[in-house]
Write a protein that holds these residues in place. Structure first.
Motif, PDB file in Angstrom:
ATOM      1  N   GLU A 127     -12.512  -8.345   6.256  1.00  0.00           N
ATOM      2  CA  GLU A 127     -12.267  -9.785   6.368  1.00  0.00           C
ATOM      3  C   GLU A 127     -10.895  -9.982   7.015  1.00  0.00           C
ATOM      4  O   GLU A 127     -10.034  -9.088   6.974  1.00  0.00           O
ATOM      5  CB  GLU A 127     -12.303 -10.465   4.998  1.00  0.00           C
ATOM      6  N   PHE A 128     -10.715 -11.133   7.622  1.00  0.00           N
ATOM      7  CA  PHE A 128      -9.414 -11.488   8.185  1.00  0.00           C
ATOM      8  C   PHE A 128      -8.718 -12.464   7.251  1.00  0.00           C
ATOM      9  O   PHE A 128      -9.362 -13.336   6.649  1.00  0.00           O
ATOM     10  CB  PHE A 128      -9.573 -12.136   9.565  1.00  0.00           C
ATOM     11  N   LEU A 186      -6.038  -7.788   9.154  1.00  0.00           N
ATOM     12  CA  LEU A 186      -7.402  -7.341   8.882  1.00  0.00           C
ATOM     13  C   LEU A 186      -7.385  -6.542   7.583  1.00  0.00           C
ATOM     14  O   LEU A 186      -6.563  -5.637   7.411  1.00  0.00           O
ATOM     15  CB  LEU A 186      -7.909  -6.470  10.025  1.00  0.00           C
ATOM     16  N   ILE A 187      -8.268  -6.905   6.654  1.00  0.00           N
ATOM     17  CA  ILE A 187      -8.392  -6.182   5.385  1.00  0.00           C
ATOM     18  C   ILE A 187      -9.730  -5.450   5.377  1.00  0.00           C
ATOM     19  O   ILE A 187     -10.781  -6.039   5.653  1.00  0.00           O
ATOM     20  CB  ILE A 187      -8.299  -7.132   4.183  1.00  0.00           C
ATOM     21  N   CYS A 188      -9.689  -4.161   5.051  1.00  0.00           N
ATOM     22  CA  CYS A 188     -10.904  -3.352   4.973  1.00  0.00           C
ATOM     23  C   CYS A 188     -11.022  -2.742   3.588  1.00  0.00           C
ATOM     24  O   CYS A 188     -10.033  -2.247   3.018  1.00  0.00           O
ATOM     25  CB  CYS A 188     -10.874  -2.236   6.018  1.00  0.00           C
ATOM     26  N   SER A 217      -8.837  -0.933  -1.067  1.00  0.00           N
ATOM     27  CA  SER A 217      -8.665  -1.710   0.167  1.00  0.00           C
ATOM     28  C   SER A 217      -7.350  -1.354   0.845  1.00  0.00           C
ATOM     29  O   SER A 217      -6.417  -0.843   0.217  1.00  0.00           O
ATOM     30  CB  SER A 217      -8.681  -3.217  -0.148  1.00  0.00           C
ATOM     31  N   TRP A 218      -7.322  -1.636   2.142  1.00  0.00           N
ATOM     32  CA  TRP A 218      -6.115  -1.497   2.956  1.00  0.00           C
ATOM     33  C   TRP A 218      -5.957  -2.751   3.812  1.00  0.00           C
ATOM     34  O   TRP A 218      -6.944  -3.437   4.110  1.00  0.00           O
ATOM     35  CB  TRP A 218      -6.187  -0.300   3.889  1.00  0.00           C
ATOM     36  N   LYS A 219      -4.748  -3.004   4.241  1.00  0.00           N
ATOM     37  CA  LYS A 219      -4.467  -4.151   5.089  1.00  0.00           C
ATOM     38  C   LYS A 219      -3.706  -3.681   6.323  1.00  0.00           C
ATOM     39  O   LYS A 219      -2.805  -2.843   6.229  1.00  0.00           O
ATOM     40  CB  LYS A 219      -3.642  -5.194   4.329  1.00  0.00           C
ATOM     41  N   SER A 220      -4.068  -4.240   7.466  1.00  0.00           N
ATOM     42  CA  SER A 220      -3.337  -3.911   8.680  1.00  0.00           C
ATOM     43  C   SER A 220      -1.984  -4.617   8.687  1.00  0.00           C
ATOM     44  O   SER A 220      -1.766  -5.581   7.949  1.00  0.00           O
ATOM     45  CB  SER A 220      -4.137  -4.345   9.913  1.00  0.00           C
TER      46      SER A 220
END
Length: 480
Positions: free
Chosen positions: A400-401, A412-414, A457-460
């Motif tokens: 998701e953004f 961007l979160i993945c 989760s990770w975040k850019s």
């Protein structure tokens, strides 16, 4: 060597003067001195304390001070004692303070500090104990060698001054019960079973050796040294492998901390101790076999693990740090171990991952953790992707953004659903805007969905909304 019984200077139920201050009267530490005027203080007997509700301390309290509760976390007491003559003073070879206390104290003789437990520095008129002292330990005398203060003793009147402390002024109980005793040089002789020293002594176990020399009827001061037989525990062979710092429910009695020997040989725990977070010192006889785990619970140590996170420090027999790290209950640390059931498990502890990194830990598979064992399962070949990720999920990576309108950026979160016990793999999410330059994402643990402890989760890194184009993510899976 043989010794006679201790000679009491202060016995149980000794006369004492007591003061509980309701405000700072500017006493400082003057009240600890020999000639301080204490005639306006209350008079009583040692065994000073209170219990809001009748309990274990009832039989130990000779002077109840329930008025302390809600008024002050500290209580001051002065206990006089006598040394009759110069001959007695000159014969004092060792001096010991025996004390039952809940929760802390600082002790002085004739105005000189001698020892303290759970006492802050500096001492204030309303100081609180820095840690709680479990009731079962508080009811037993703790023996403290204070022989270093012998030169400060006088012929005639002396004063033992104690500031007793609760962890808060609202504490439900309190106890200070001291004794003071000495042994004389004349009480020390040579045992009939003593063996003349003629060769080096072979030690079979770790411990502290004390020795003194008898020359022309006079004993020398005691010399002592600690010896560790075998491989001492240190930062190369011992790690903290699991924490249950906030068990599910209102009780803290199920919390624990686990250590693991990550070496291929037995290690000696003599002298190893926790100095931050909790207080515990291992006995000289304590050992850990290769890959063995050891569990400590509140019945073993003083204090408790902070539910909101704190620094844990473990040192070796030489005072060097084995491990020191601060765990937390907020991102990037996992939130589910904070009262939702799981413990906090060190991932692959034998790999010596950095305990300060949230990514070195994970929630346990089952509630209440796995004290003394491991819930990890090894990679035994096959598809690494199947071992690492939850194969029941249709979408391996969910994304998701998010936009930060204040800073005019977007990220961007993945998220992925992993196999929680797959500790043989290292998972990282990398991000790019051009498929050439890749950067590791910001680890968010389970903070987006703590109810699903398998999800991470990770975040850019944020980029300007005006410059944002396509963003790419890839999951990197490698063996540890």
């Amino acid at each position: 060597m043989i010794r006679s019984e201790d000679t009491d200077l202060i016995s149980e139920k000794a006369f004492a003067k007591i003061l509980i201050q309701s405000e700072d009267t500017g006493l400082g530490l003057n009240w600890t001195g020999l000639n301080f005027e204490d005639s306006s203080w209350q008079s009583g007997q040692t065994g000073i304390g209170f219990e809001r509700i009748a309990g274990d301390f009832d039989d130990l309290i000779n002077f109840p001070i329930l008025e302390m509760r809600g008024k002050n976390s500290s209580c001051l007491m002065r206990i006089p004692f006598e040394i009759s003559d110069k001959e007695t003073l000159n014969q004092i070879a060792s001096l010991k303070l025996y004390i039952k206390y809940d929760d802390g104290f600082a002790a002085f003789i004739n105005g000189k500090f001698v020892n303290g437990k759970n006492s802050p520095d500096p001492l204030l008129w309303n100081s609180r104990a820095t840690k709680s002292h479990p009731d079962q330990l508080a009811m037993e005398y703790e023996s403290i060698d204070i022989s270093k203060i012998i030169p400060e003793l006088f012929i005639g009147k002396n004063i033992l001054a104690i500031q007793g402390m609760n962890t808060s002024r609202a504490g439900s109980d309190f106890l200070i019960s001291p004794k003071l005793s000495y042994q004389t040089r004349s009480s020390i002789g040579i045992s009939n079973s003593a063996i003349t020293y003629s060769a080096p002594i072979n030690l079979s176990s770790s411990g502290r050796i004390k020795a003194r020399v008898l020359k022309e009827g006079e004993w020398s001061p005691i010399n002592e040294a600690k010896f560790i037989v075998g491989s001492p525990a240190n930062s190369d062979n011992l790690v903290i492998s699991e924490l249950l710092y906030n068990p599910k429910g209102n009780s803290e009695e199920n919390e624990f901390i686990e250590l693991m020997n990550i070496s291929d040989q037995r290690i000696e725990l003599s002298g190893v101790q926790f100095t931050n977070g909790i207080r515990y010192k291992f006995k000289d006889s304590d050992q850990l076999e290769p890959s063995q785990r050891l569990v400590l619970t509140p019945s073993n140590y003083e204090g408790q693990l902070d539910n909101g996170g704190e620094r844990i420090t473990l040192i070796d027999a030489d005072g060097k740090i084995i491990e020191s790290f601060r765990y937390n209950d907020k991102a990037p640390w996992f939130e589910s171990p904070d009262g939702e059931g799981p413990s906090l498990v060190r991932i692959a502890p034998e790999k010596e991952s950095d305990p300060n990194m949230a990514s070195s830990w994970r929630p346990s598979i089952t509630d209440n953790g796995n004290p003394g064992t491991s819930d990890a399962y090894p990679f035994e070949g096959g598809e690494l992707l199947d071992y690492a990720l939850n194969s029941n999920e249709k979408l391996p990576i969910r994304y998701e953004f998010i936009k930060d309108l204040n800073n005019e950026t977007t990220s961007l979160i993945c998220s992925i659903s992993r196999n929680l016990g797959a500790d043989d793999v290292l998972l990282t999410m990398e991000f790019s805007t051009n498929l050439k330059d890749w950067n590791e994402g910001i680890f968010l643990s389970d903070s987006l969905n703590s109810s699903d402890k398998n999800e991470i989760s990770w975040k850019s890194q944020p980029i300007s909304i005006n410059l944002a184009g396509k963003q790419f993510a890839r999951l990197k899976i490698s063996t540890r």
